[in-house]
Write a protein that holds these residues in place. Structure first.
Motif, PDB file in Angstrom:
ATOM      1  N   HIS A   4      50.558  31.267  20.434  1.00  0.00           N
ATOM      2  CA  HIS A   4      51.635  32.262  19.741  1.00  0.00           C
ATOM      3  C   HIS A   4      52.691  31.275  19.113  1.00  0.00           C
ATOM      4  O   HIS A   4      52.308  31.546  17.788  1.00  0.00           O
ATOM      5  N   ALA A   5      52.882  30.477  19.705  1.00  0.00           N
ATOM      6  CA  ALA A   5      53.534  28.742  18.528  1.00  0.00           C
ATOM      7  C   ALA A   5      52.699  28.485  17.634  1.00  0.00           C
ATOM      8  O   ALA A   5      53.667  28.124  16.242  1.00  0.00           O
ATOM      9  N   ALA A   6      51.304  27.921  18.419  1.00  0.00           N
ATOM     10  CA  ALA A   6      50.686  27.700  17.377  1.00  0.00           C
ATOM     11  C   ALA A   6      50.247  28.883  16.105  1.00  0.00           C
ATOM     12  O   ALA A   6      49.843  28.291  14.809  1.00  0.00           O
ATOM     13  N   ILE A   7      50.136  30.358  16.598  1.00  0.00           N
ATOM     14  CA  ILE A   7      50.047  30.784  15.272  1.00  0.00           C
ATOM     15  C   ILE A   7      51.067  31.105  14.172  1.00  0.00           C
ATOM     16  O   ILE A   7      50.451  31.053  12.423  1.00  0.00           O
ATOM     17  N   ALA A   8      52.037  31.294  15.140  1.00  0.00           N
ATOM     18  CA  ALA A   8      53.010  30.943  13.835  1.00  0.00           C
ATOM     19  C   ALA A   8      53.552  30.097  13.730  1.00  0.00           C
ATOM     20  O   ALA A   8      54.425  30.207  11.339  1.00  0.00           O
ATOM     21  N   PHE A   9      53.175  28.002  13.232  1.00  0.00           N
ATOM     22  CA  PHE A   9      52.904  27.295  12.858  1.00  0.00           C
ATOM     23  C   PHE A   9      51.770  27.755  11.436  1.00  0.00           C
ATOM     24  O   PHE A   9      51.730  27.299  10.190  1.00  0.00           O
ATOM     25  N   ALA A  10      50.659  27.690  12.125  1.00  0.00           N
ATOM     26  CA  ALA A  10      49.518  28.197  11.316  1.00  0.00           C
ATOM     27  C   ALA A  10      49.610  28.916   9.691  1.00  0.00           C
ATOM     28  O   ALA A  10      49.470  28.776   8.695  1.00  0.00           O
ATOM     29  N   ARG A  11      50.227  29.966  10.290  1.00  0.00           N
ATOM     30  CA  ARG A  11      50.686  31.238   8.739  1.00  0.00           C
ATOM     31  C   ARG A  11      51.723  30.369   8.369  1.00  0.00           C
ATOM     32  O   ARG A  11      51.718  30.841   6.844  1.00  0.00           O
TER      33      ARG A  11
END
Length: 266
Positions: free
Chosen positions: A50-57
Motif C-alpha cells: 500500500h505504501a508503494a502504491i501511494a508513492f507511485a501515485r
C-alpha cells in the motif's frame, strides 16, 4: 525474496514496453530497512504494498488511477488482498500466487521427511519464543531438497537459483528466512479476499506447480469478477524459465489493454 532476482527480468521488459516500473523490497529484506532481518510478517508486507502504491501515485507524470500491480509467489498472494482493499487500481498480475496456505500445507508437509519436519517445527517454535524476549531470528534456507530443514522442500523449490539468478549476479542475495514462518504460512489465506477485487486481474498459473499448486489459485481466480487465467506448462518457476517469453508477452499485452492511454506505472 528480494526485488532484483524476483522481478528484474519482467521489470526490464515492462519498462522497454513503455511502462514506468517501481520495484521495492519488503521491510526486513534486501535494501529496505527494518530489524530484525529476514522476518516475514504478512500484514507488514501488505502495508508495504500500500505504501508503494501511494508513492507511485504521487510520482510526476503518473496517473493515480493508472497503477497496476505485479507479483510472484508470496508477493502475488499479497496482491490478492491488497487489490481487494484498493478499488482504485487499474489492474493486477499474479504469477503462481500463494492463494491459500491451508490448502498448500498438506502438500508442503508431504514433501518433508518426518525428521526434517520435527526439526523445522522445533526451530520455528524456538524462533517465535525467542522473538518474544528480543532474541535474534533463527534462520533457515528458503528452499531445500527433501530431507533438509528449509522453508520449502517441494520438488520445484530448488529451481529458484537457475530461474532467478542464472548468471550468479546477486552474490549478496540472502536466501534465508526466520523459521517462525513455518507456524504462520498455513493460516495465510489471501485468496479469500479475491471476490472483492474490482480491477482486472491476470493470473498466471503453472500447470505442474508443486509449490503453490494450481487448484487454490484457480479457485481464487474464479471469485474475481474480471479475471483472466493464463495456463503455462511447467513448474513453479516456469515464467522465469521455459515459459518466460510466453508469460511476459501476455502480461505486456494485458497491461497495454488496461493502461493504454493512461499514465503508466507498475
Amino acid at each position: 525474496m528480494t526485488k532484483e532476482p524476483a522481478s528484474d527480468r519482467f521489470a526490464r521488459r515492462f519498462n522497454d514496453a513503455g511502462f514506468a516500473v517501481l520495484a521495492f523490497d519488503h521491510r526486513h529484506f534486501g535494501e529496505s530497512g527494518g530489524t530484525p532481518r529476514q522476518v516475514v510478517r504478512f500484514a507488514e508486507q501488505r502495508a508495504d504494498w500500500h505504501a508503494a502504491i501511494a508513492f507511485a501515485r504521487q510520482l510526476p507524470d503518473v496517473d493515480p488511477g493508472g497503477v497496476s500491480l505485479w507479483g510472484f509467489s508470496l508477493g502475488a498472494g499479497h496482491i490478492l488482498q491488497v487489490a481487494a482493499d484498493d478499488p482504485g487500481l487499474a489492474s493486477a498480475i499474479t504469477q503462481s500466487p500463494v492463494a491459500d496456505g491451508r490448502a498448500l500445507a498438506p502438500n508442503a508437509l508431504r514433501a518433508m521427511t518426518p525428521l526434517a519436519l520435527v526439526r523445522l517445527m522445533g526451530l520455528a517454535v524456538a524462533d517465535l519464543l525467542g522473538s518474544l524476549v528480543g532474541g535474534r531470528p533463527l534462520l533457515i534456507p528458503t528452499a531445500g531438497v527433501r530431507g533438509e530443514v528449509a522453508s520449502l522442500t517441494t520438488p520445484d523449490a530448488m529451481d529458484g537459483d537457475r530461474a532467478l539468478d542464472p548468471d550468479h549476479r546477486y552474490s549478496d542475495w540472502d536466501q534465508t528466512v526466520a523459521a517462525r514462518i513455518a507456524l504462520h504460512m498455513g493460516g495465510y489465506r489471501p485468496g479469500l479476499h479475491a471476490s472483492r477485487i474490482r480491477c482486472p486481474l491476470l493470473m498466471v498459473i503453472c500447470d505442474q506447480d508443486r509449490s503453490t499448486l494450481p487448484g487454490p489459485s484457480l479457485r481464487a481466480a474464479a471469485q474475481v469478477p474480471d479475471a483472466e487465467v493464463m495456463h503455462v506448462h511447467g513448474r513453479h518457476y516456469a515464467p522465469f524459465l521455459e515459459a518466460h517469453e510466453e508469460a511476459v508477452e501476455a502480461e505486456i499485452a494485458f497491461l497495454r489493454k488496461h493502461l493504454d492511454g493512461r499514465g503508466r506505472s507498475d
